[in-house]
Design an enzyme around this catalytic site. Structure first.
Site, PDB file in Angstrom:
ATOM      1  N   LYS A  72     -18.790  20.690  15.793  1.00 15.68           N
ATOM      2  CA  LYS A  72     -19.269  19.963  14.841  1.00 15.68           C
ATOM      3  C   LYS A  72     -20.724  19.587  14.794  1.00 15.68           C
ATOM      4  CE  LYS A  72     -18.263  17.688  10.921  1.00 15.68           C
ATOM      5  NZ  LYS A  72     -19.381  18.256  10.311  1.00 15.68           N
ATOM      6  N   SER A  77     -17.841  12.004   8.648  1.00 17.27           N
ATOM      7  CA  SER A  77     -17.873  13.653   8.703  1.00 17.27           C
ATOM      8  C   SER A  77     -16.273  13.789   8.810  1.00 17.27           C
ATOM      9  CB  SER A  77     -18.688  14.385   9.425  1.00 17.27           C
ATOM     10  OG  SER A  77     -19.988  14.559   8.549  1.00 17.27           O
ATOM     11  N   HIS A 130     -14.659  22.017  24.367  1.00 20.23           N
ATOM     12  CA  HIS A 130     -13.576  21.177  24.924  1.00 20.23           C
ATOM     13  C   HIS A 130     -12.530  20.487  23.853  1.00 20.23           C
ATOM     14  CE1 HIS A 130     -16.109  17.843  23.800  1.00 20.23           C
ATOM     15  NE2 HIS A 130     -15.359  17.043  24.154  1.00 20.23           N
ATOM     16  N   LYS A 180     -24.847  22.499  16.617  1.00 20.10           N
ATOM     17  CA  LYS A 180     -26.113  22.343  15.752  1.00 20.10           C
ATOM     18  C   LYS A 180     -26.694  23.375  15.103  1.00 20.10           C
ATOM     19  CE  LYS A 180     -28.244  18.383  14.552  1.00 20.10           C
ATOM     20  NZ  LYS A 180     -27.631  17.233  14.679  1.00 20.10           N
ATOM     21  N   LYS A 196     -22.023  12.471  21.610  1.00 16.56           N
ATOM     22  CA  LYS A 196     -22.092  11.580  20.230  1.00 16.56           C
ATOM     23  C   LYS A 196     -20.506  11.619  19.989  1.00 16.56           C
ATOM     24  CE  LYS A 196     -25.079  12.255  17.378  1.00 16.56           C
ATOM     25  NZ  LYS A 196     -26.180  12.407  16.121  1.00 16.56           N
TER      26      LYS A 196
HETATM   27  N1  GLU Z   1     -26.457  15.615  11.570  1.00 15.47           N
HETATM   28  C1  GLU Z   1     -25.718  14.621  11.779  1.00 15.47           C
HETATM   29  C2  GLU Z   1     -25.832  13.876  12.990  1.00 15.47           C
HETATM   30  O1  GLU Z   1     -26.802  14.379  13.667  1.00 15.47           O
HETATM   31  C3  GLU Z   1     -24.298  14.581  11.282  1.00 15.47           C
HETATM   32  C4  GLU Z   1     -23.329  15.564  11.923  1.00 15.47           C
HETATM   33  C5  GLU Z   1     -22.160  15.820  11.147  1.00 15.47           C
HETATM   34  O2  GLU Z   1     -21.888  14.929  10.534  1.00 15.47           O
HETATM   35  O3  GLU Z   1     -21.372  16.710  11.831  1.00 15.47           O
HETATM   36  O4  GLU Z   1     -24.979  13.411  13.676  1.00 15.47           O
END
Ligand code: GLU
Length: 472
Positions: free
Chosen positions: A71, A363, A66, A107, A95
């Site tokens: 990320k 990030s 979307h 992920k 998140k």
């Molecule tokens: N692995 C981290 C998380 O679960 C960071 C993800 C990121 O910075 O893209 O939020």
């Protein structure tokens, strides 16, 4: 034999989603689209390790498009499987929505035990994995941007960046293909501690809310709160550090080999050094050993911070947990059974997909820095300092009084990169906390903060999908 239920992590995330969806008014089609993982890439590739060829299994899942890029981190662990990567990708979507970071969730994971490989072998595996992602267009500053997660860190991110850059020479924004890089390789100051710091900012804000504190039977403020942290990795270490520096007392620290407890407080850096030297967290001077690590979670405390892996608090041990607030620094540390138990017990669970969003928030700042090709603060720092100096001089002239040296330094100081990153993160965490709590307060039928957080996320992603106009 264990009576504990076997959970599909993705099913657990979907169950939380469905529970929250009832408090929204989206078309069932939009809800279904939000919930599904859009693209799933499972790969096998060979890597020569010593005199053998090992076939490595790995994944990258893009949960939602979307907003793009997608990320989310990459984890190296033997527990990595498709269900876990899908669940974690979905959590990333929610998140990012909660903290207003304009990305879809993703992920990745490689099913290996990183401790069994030399750095050279790990580099080969990481670079080969990056090649596989490039081949399928599953990485790039505008498509999908990995980051560290369990078992990975700055070193792996710079291997990913270097592999990407060498395959895409001349791509001007190429540095933004991955975040969590070392500062010398295009990283941003403050990223390393961001998740732990975000956990601290989030809980600190919760602790300012009189009604929540009264319900928990706690005094307002973070000072003097007794905290137990599970996991002394990057997230747990920094959470413990910021809680201690903020005036809380870290009375327990747990790792896989055991846990330690000291009611007078533990210093995470000393414990870290002790573990590095002796190979174990146990036998730390002045602390009591808890040989069975999980028991540390059941000790009396005000705030419990699980900062390791998923499903560590479940239907079996939740009834024995005495903490008044649980701050989920890890992703998915509580099972849905545990959630139900805590709702009944009146324990405040501060959910992962918002509380540990500090990592992805910073990030985002790193990605913006990479696209803008300039360090935060570079343009304005000196200007602000010169301006502040004149204001101060004028004030002193007018009042005839001199400002003390420490205050002078603070007033004069122009923000540098770390200041701006910390400030952006604090603002993000405070804003997200208030938004979730507001939704919860406006709808008292919402049973817990996790559901309220999902409602916020679903509404934001739903708005995005519906405004894209792809559902005529
Ligand atoms: N692995 C981290 C998380 O679960 C960071 C993800 C990121 O910075 O893209 O939020």
């Amino acid at each position: 034999m264990s009576t504990q239920k076997e959970y599909s992590f993705f099913d657990a995330v979907s169950a939380s989603f469905d529970k929250a969806a009832k408090f929204t008014s989206w078309d069932p089609g939009i809800l279904e689209q939000i919930k599904q993982c859009n693209s799933v890439y499972r790969m096998f590739f060979p890597v020569r390790i010593g005199d053998k060829i090992e076939v490595i299994k790995a994944y990258r899942v893009q949960h939602s498009h979307h907003k793009t890029p997608c990320k989310g981190g990459i984890r190296f662990a033997t527990s990595v499987n498709l269900d876990e990567v899908m669940a974690l990708a979905a959590l990333m979507t929610y998140k990012c929505a909660i903290v207003n970071v304009p990305f879809g969730g993703a992920k990745g994971g490689i099913n290996i035990d990183p401790k069994k490989y030399t750095p050279y072998e790990l580099e080969k595996i990481t670079r080969r994995y990056t090649h596989e992602l490039i081949k399928k267009n599953f990485i790039g500053p505008g498509t999908d941007v990995p980051a560290p997660d369990y078992g990975t860190g700055e070193r792996e991110m710079s291997w990913i960046m270097d592999t990407y850059m060498s395959m895409r020479p001349g791509e001007i924004d190429g540095l933004g293909c991955v975040t969590g890089k070392p500062v010398s390789q295009g990283g941003v100051r403050g990223r390393r501690e961001a998740t732990g710091l975000g956990v601290f900012y989030g809980i600190k804000e919760i602790c300012t809310m009189p009604d929540l504190m009264q319900k928990a039977g706690l005094e307002i403020g973070i000072k003097g709160k007794k905290v137990i942290v599970q996991g002394l990795g990057n997230v747990g270490y920094h959470a413990a550090k910021f809680f201690r520096e903020g005036g809380a007392i870290v009375i327990g620290l747990a790792e896989f080999e055991g846990a330690i407890y000291n009611p007078n407080g533990l210093n995470e850096e000393e414990v870290f050094q002790h573990r590095k030297k002796t190979g174990t967290i146990l036998n730390f001077p002045g602390a009591e050993n808890i040989l069975h690590s999980a028991e540390a979670l059941e000790r009396e405390c005000d705030i419990l911070i699980p900062a390791a892996l998923e499903n560590v608090i479940n239907g079996q041990n939740a009834t024995r947990i005495k903490a008044k607030i649980i701050g989920e620094a890890a992703n998915g540390p509580l099972t849905p059974d545990a959630d139900e138990i805590f709702i009944k017990k009146g324990v405040l669970v501060v959910p992962d997909m918002y509380l540990n969003a500090g990592g992805v928030t910073v990030s985002y700042f790193e990605w913006l820095k990479n696209l803008s090709h300039v360090r935060y603060g570079r343009m304005e720092k000196r200007f602000t300092e010169n301006q502040n100096s004149i204001i101060l001089e004028q004030m002193e002239k007018l009042t005839g009084k001199q400002v003390h040296a420490a205050e002078r330094q603070f007033i004069m100081h122009g923000a540098d990169e770390a200041d701006l990153v910390y400030s952006g993160l604090e603002e993000t965490m405070i804003g997200a906390t208030r938004e979730i709590i507001d939704v919860w307060k406006k709808n008292p039928a919402i049973p817990d903060m996790r559901t309220a957080a999902y409602v916020v996320a679903i509404n934001k992603v739903g708005t995005s999908y519906s405004e894209l106009g792809i559902f005529p």
